[in-house]
Motif scaffolding. Structure first.
Motif, PDB file in Angstrom:
ATOM      1  N   GLY A 164       5.529  65.266  28.669  1.00 13.47           N
ATOM      2  CA  GLY A 164       5.712  64.295  27.591  1.00 13.47           C
ATOM      3  C   GLY A 164       5.307  62.889  27.968  1.00 13.47           C
ATOM      4  O   GLY A 164       5.789  61.918  27.374  1.00 13.47           O
ATOM      5  N   GLY A 165       4.444  62.764  28.974  1.00 12.82           N
ATOM      6  CA  GLY A 165       3.985  61.430  29.391  1.00 12.82           C
ATOM      7  C   GLY A 165       5.054  60.725  30.198  1.00 12.82           C
ATOM      8  O   GLY A 165       5.925  61.360  30.768  1.00 12.82           O
ATOM      9  N   GLY A 166       4.987  59.419  30.215  1.00  8.00           N
ATOM     10  CA  GLY A 166       5.990  58.644  30.963  1.00  8.00           C
ATOM     11  C   GLY A 166       5.658  58.551  32.436  1.00  8.00           C
ATOM     12  O   GLY A 166       4.540  58.853  32.860  1.00  8.00           O
ATOM     13  N   SER A 167       6.661  58.182  33.208  1.00  7.07           N
ATOM     14  CA  SER A 167       6.446  57.882  34.625  1.00  7.07           C
ATOM     15  C   SER A 167       6.118  59.131  35.443  1.00  7.07           C
ATOM     16  O   SER A 167       6.625  60.230  35.172  1.00  7.07           O
ATOM     17  CB  SER A 167       7.706  57.227  35.184  1.00  7.07           C
ATOM     18  OG  SER A 167       7.643  57.182  36.591  1.00  7.07           O
ATOM     19  N   VAL A 168       5.291  58.924  36.443  1.00  7.74           N
ATOM     20  CA  VAL A 168       4.969  59.991  37.386  1.00  7.74           C
ATOM     21  C   VAL A 168       6.214  60.341  38.215  1.00  7.74           C
ATOM     22  O   VAL A 168       6.311  61.413  38.809  1.00  7.74           O
ATOM     23  CB  VAL A 168       3.777  59.540  38.272  1.00  7.74           C
ATOM     24  CG1 VAL A 168       4.144  58.348  39.137  1.00  7.74           C
ATOM     25  CG2 VAL A 168       3.267  60.657  39.136  1.00  7.74           C
TER      26      VAL A 168
END
Lengths: 66, 212
Positions: B185-189
Motif C-alpha cells: 500500500g505504498g508508504g515507508s520502506v
C-alpha cells in the motif's frame, strides 16, 4: 542437478515460512516464486556475460578475417 | 533465567537464530537497511527490528523483549546525529537500545553477541566514549562495507556465505522493493509489512542460492 527447495522437511514448507514470517501462505508462495525468478535471471545474466567475454577473447572468426 | 520469546517468534517452527537490528529509519539509510537484511539472511540469521512493534503497546518493554529473544544484535551508530526537523534534536534511540543490550549481555553472559557498526573510524570514541576498548566495525557507509563487517562479526556462525551471495540477494531485494512497497500500500520502506516481506524474500533467496 538442482535440489528441490523450500518444500523439503518441516522447516522449509511454505506454511512454516508463512507462519514464521507473519505473511499469508499465498503471498509467501508469490515471494518464493519471486526469489526463484530473481536467481534464475541473475544466473542467465552471468551466463550471457561469460559467453560474451569468451567470444571477445576468441578474436575474429576466420570469415571475419577474410 | 529462560530467554523470553515474542509471540510472533518462530517458537521452534523454523530453526533460525535471530538478530536485532538497531538502525536509523531514514531515507538515506535504505541501501544499508537492505544490505543488513541481505547479509544476515545469507548467514541463515533472521533479522528483526523495533519497526515490527505495533503502535499502542508499551514500546520500551517490547523492544527489551525483542533484544532478549535474539542471539545477535547489530547497532549501527553511523547516523547518530542531529535531526534538523524542528525542534532540532539529537537521536538517542540507537545508543539507548545499545545500552539495553549491553546490560542484558552483562547480566546473562554468553547468551547474546552484540556488535557496534559505524561508518567512520574513531568517531564512536567521541560520541560514545564508554565504548573505549570495544571493537567497532567500520562499514564506510557502503553496502559492501556492511557485508564485509557482517562477515568479520560472524566468523563463528555456522554458515559462511561468500560476499557474492550477499550481493546477489541484495540486488534482488533492491529490484523487488518497489513491487513489495506497492503491495504493502505504498508508504515507508520501514513499514512492518514491507520489512516482513523483504525478510522472507531474502530468506528464500538465500535458500535458492545455496541450492544452485
Amino acid at each position: 542437478m538442482r535440489k528441490p527447495v523450500l518444500v523439503e522437511g518441516p522447516y522449509d514448507t511454505i506454511e512454516a515460512l508463512a507462519e514464521a514470517g507473519n505473511i499469508s501462505p499465498e503471498r509467501t508462495r508469490e515471494l518464493v516464486e519471486m526469489a526463484r525468478e530473481s536467481i534464475a535471471n541473475q544466473a542467465r545474466r552471468t551466463a550471457r556475460s561469460k559467453a560474451r567475454k569468451a567470444a571477445s577473447n576468441r578474436g575474429p572468426t576466420k570469415a571475419a578475417k577474410r | 533465567m529462560a530467554r523470553p520469546r515474542l509471540p510472533s517468534a518462530d517458537n521452534g517452527v523454523v530453526d533460525t537464530p535471530f538478530a536485532f537490528l538497531n538502525i536509523p529509519y531514514d531515507t538515506e539509510f535504505v541501501s544499508l537497511y537492505l544490505a543488513y537484511i541481505a547479509g544476515l539472511s545469507a548467514f541463515g540469521i533472521r533479522p528483526t527490528a523495533s519497526l515490527e512493534i505495533p503502535g499502542g503497546d508499551r514500546r520500551l518493554d517490547r523492544i527489551f523483549t525483542l533484544i532478549q529473544s535474539c542471539r545477535y544484535s547489530f547497532h549501527d551508530l553511523s547516523r547518530v546525529q542531529m535531526d534538523e526537523r524542528r525542534p532540532p534534536t539529537p537521536r538517542f534511540n540507537m545508543p539507548f537500545e545499545l545500552g539495553l543490550t549491553v546490560a542484558w549481555d552483562k547480566l546473562n553472559p554468553g547468551t547474546h553477541s552484540w556488535f557496534v557498526m559505524e561508518s567512520q573510524s574513531r568517531r564512536v570514541l567521541k560520541s560514545l566514549s564508554d565504548l573505549a576498548g570495544t571493537d567497532v566495525q567500520i562499514h564506510n557507509g557502503n553496502v559492501n562495507g556492511v557485508f564485509r563487517e557482517l562477515a568479520n562479526s560472524l566468523v563463528r556462525a555456522e554458515r559462511q556465505p561468500p560476499v557474492q551471495e550477499m550481493q546477489a540477494i541484495y540486488r534482488a531485494l533492491q529490484q523487488r522493493l518497489p513491487a513489495i512497497q506497492r503491495q504493502a500500500g505504498g508508504g515507508s520502506v520501514y513499514g512492518a509489512r514491507t520489512f516482513h516481506e523483504l525478510r522472507l524474500l531474502a530468506r528464500a533467496l538465500a535458500r535458492e542460492q545455496t541450492s544452485t
